[in-house]
Scaffold this active site. Structure first.
Site, PDB file in Angstrom:
ATOM      1  N   HIS A  21       0.672  -1.110  -0.007  1.00  0.00           N
ATOM      2  CA  HIS A  21      -0.079  -0.157   0.083  1.00  0.00           C
ATOM      3  C   HIS A  21       0.897   1.294   0.076  1.00  0.00           C
ATOM      4  O   HIS A  21       1.652   1.545   1.238  1.00  0.00           O
ATOM      5  CB  HIS A  21      -0.940   0.120   1.205  1.00  0.00           C
ATOM      6  CG  HIS A  21      -2.000   1.094   1.213  1.00  0.00           C
ATOM      7  ND1 HIS A  21      -2.287   1.835   2.315  1.00  0.00           N
ATOM      8  CD2 HIS A  21      -2.499   1.901   0.247  1.00  0.00           C
ATOM      9  CE1 HIS A  21      -2.833   2.829   2.216  1.00  0.00           C
ATOM     10  NE2 HIS A  21      -3.069   2.872   0.813  1.00  0.00           N
ATOM     11  N   ASN A  71      -4.989   3.905   7.961  1.00  0.00           N
ATOM     12  CA  ASN A  71      -6.358   4.256   7.796  1.00  0.00           C
ATOM     13  C   ASN A  71      -7.267   3.703   8.899  1.00  0.00           C
ATOM     14  O   ASN A  71      -8.274   4.164   9.207  1.00  0.00           O
ATOM     15  CB  ASN A  71      -6.943   3.474   6.681  1.00  0.00           C
ATOM     16  CG  ASN A  71      -6.772   4.668   5.424  1.00  0.00           C
ATOM     17  OD1 ASN A  71      -6.647   5.847   5.491  1.00  0.00           O
ATOM     18  ND2 ASN A  71      -6.365   3.909   4.199  1.00  0.00           N
TER      19      ASN A  71
END
Length: 505
Positions: A144, A194
């Site tokens: 990511h 996140n």
């Protein structure tokens, strides 16, 4: 184990902004890179766009002309997936839909060599679920990157339930060889950043929904008092309200609608109205031509108190005592077993935000947590309708005498910075306890991924072992929905310190 050999070709599937950025990172690191996109001609356009960015790097003296020319020779657009057959790493950056990603990797599995590492750049889907469609999920991993990939250093290396350790290690070392800062994490909703960043947005929106303060004031307090680079309202306008809300909903659903991750109704209404932020011209703020800039609430000048009495050491705000003295205001210190507050000449009290409300006490004004009280340029105060105007005026005048702008907000328990930091610290402890990542990697991820002034554990050490637990416990008593219930991990962390000190409370 080391990362990929530079002779190994790398493929990027999906040529949007993120795909192009990842391809540029691999290309500049020295790899041959092949771009593929299902839309005809899109890969060629992406290759041209990357070439143009390399030209700009040369203009800015960040890349030599020779290195640019060499990189261009290593970049190719692939017309078919089968053109990726000899690649040893394929990273996808396609549509955030599970079925689309699964189908792509099923096709790739029949094409690429046996030791090819397959990676997804997903930010919201389960790495385990994507790999579940594969015959050999052990070679599948999450990589990511953060946008823009060429500039931001962080890469979350995500191990799915079936990911082989050797594959995760290979991906980690490859990211590091590309000049990135990788952090390892388990496949959990939101991964590290996140997941742990949700309170930064959620608590600001909650204060707004409770009519505690307007967006401009909340943003200013988190920037100028909390030390964050941007406030959550301006940041979500930059990200896109639809994008930010989508991530929040994804994490909330993935955690089986855990109340700690509940989305904001106010943000949902904003998205429903089409006010998506900068890209639509209006979000929390108005970006249309000629629109007036929203300003934070700033109190009018007030008279500083003649003196203050310090009861206790003020805990994380203890450096205020030196600042008050430097401002020429006498400080009388008194020993106090249970109090950590300042008493004004009027008899009113000034206390650091602790999860309680001003209305519960006779005459108390709360002040918010600051990253650094000396460098902070703004302080938030909260008071109830029952707080005397004399006490509030003395509190405002005191901080103004220290050179601070003062924002007075509603009687919000935990205020703005304090409740936000406490919840971030709590989620970080919970993540470590559940094996998501190490403390060190979490601190690194939050500093590099979202530019926090301190990592959660750095903040926790600075504030003291009991601070976050105590504040959240008080908040939980006032809002028993479970949103502020301290995690078991934070409870154990706080209790351990008490036990060492001989306390059984």
């Amino acid at each position: 184990m080391t990362g990929l050999d530079l002779s190994s070709p790398v493929a990027v599937v999906g040529t949007g902004t993120m795909g192009q950025g990842i391809a540029q990172v691999a290309l500049v690191a020295g790899h041959h890179v092949r771009l593929y996109d299902a839309a005809p001609g899109r890969a060629r356009e992406a290759a041209d766009a990357i070439g143009a960015r390399l030209d700009r790097l040369v203009e800015k003296d960040r890349l030599t002309a020779a290195d640019r020319d060499a990189a261009r020779t290593r970049l190719a657009a692939a017309e078919h997936l089968t053109d990726l057959a000899d690649c040893t790493l394929v990273i996808e950056a396609v549509l955030e839909r599970l079925d689309v990603k699964q189908q792509l990797f099923r096709e790739l599995e029949d094409i690429v060599v046996e030791d090819c590492l397959l990676a997804t750049n997903t930010s919201s889907l389960s790495v385990t679920a994507i790999a579940g469609a594969l015959r050999h999920p052990g070679r599948f991993v999450g990589l990511h990157f953060f946008n823009p990939a060429p500039l931001l250093p962080l890469v979350e290396v995500v191990s799915g339930f079936a990911t082989d350790v050797s594959s995760a290690t290979r991906a980690y070392e490859t990211a590091r060889a590309w000049g990135k800062t990788p952090v390892a994490c388990a496949d959990t909703p939101g991964f590290i950043v996140n997941r742990i960043a949700r309170p930064f947005y959620a608590e600001a929106f909650a204060v707004y929904e409770a009519q505690g303060a307007e967006p401009a004031t909340i943003d200013a307090v988190l920037r100028e008092c909390g030390g964050f680079k941007m406030g959550p309202f301006e940041l979500t306008d930059l990200i896109g309200q639809d994008v930010n809300e989508s991530v929040t909903h994804s994490v909330w659903r993935a955690f089986f609608q855990d109340v700690r991750f509940t989305p904001s109704l106010a943000q949902q209404r904003l998205v429903e109205s089409g006010r998506l932020g900068r890209k639509s011209g209006q979000g929390w703020y108005d970006y249309t031509d000629g629109a007036e800039r929203d300003e934070p609430h700033t109190a009018e000048p007030a008279q500083a108190p003649a003196y203050v009495v310090a009861e206790g050491d003020l805990g994380p705000a203890s450096e205020l005592l030196a600042l008050i003295r430097e401002a020429g205001i006498p400080v009388r210190e008194e020993e106090e077993d249970h109090g950590t507050r300042l008493v004004m000449p009027s008899g009113g009290q000034l206390a650091l935000a602790d999860g309680q409300t001003s209305v519960e006490f006779r005459d108390v004004v709360y002040f918010d947590l600051a990253l650094d009280y000396r460098r902070a340029t703004r302080i938030a105060l909260s008071a109830s309708q029952d707080t005397s105007q004399q006490t509030l005026g003395e509190a405002v005048g005191l901080f103004q005498a220290l050179g601070k702008d003062v924002s007075v907000i509603g009687d919000v328990p935990g205020m703005i910075v304090a409740r936000t930091v406490a919840r971030i610290v709590d989620l970080a402890h919970d993540a470590v306890a559940k094996g998501v990542a190490t403390k060190e990697d979490i601190d690194t991820a939050m500093r590099l991924g979202v530019n926090y002034p301190l990592g959660p554990f750095e903040w926790s050490r600075r504030l003291g072992r009991n601070w976050a637990y105590s504040l959240l416990d008080d908040l939980h008593l006032r809002d028993p929905s479970g949103r502020y219930a301290p995690s078991l991990a934070l409870y154990r962390h706080a209790y351990a310190s008490d036990k060492r000190e001989g306390s059984t409370s």
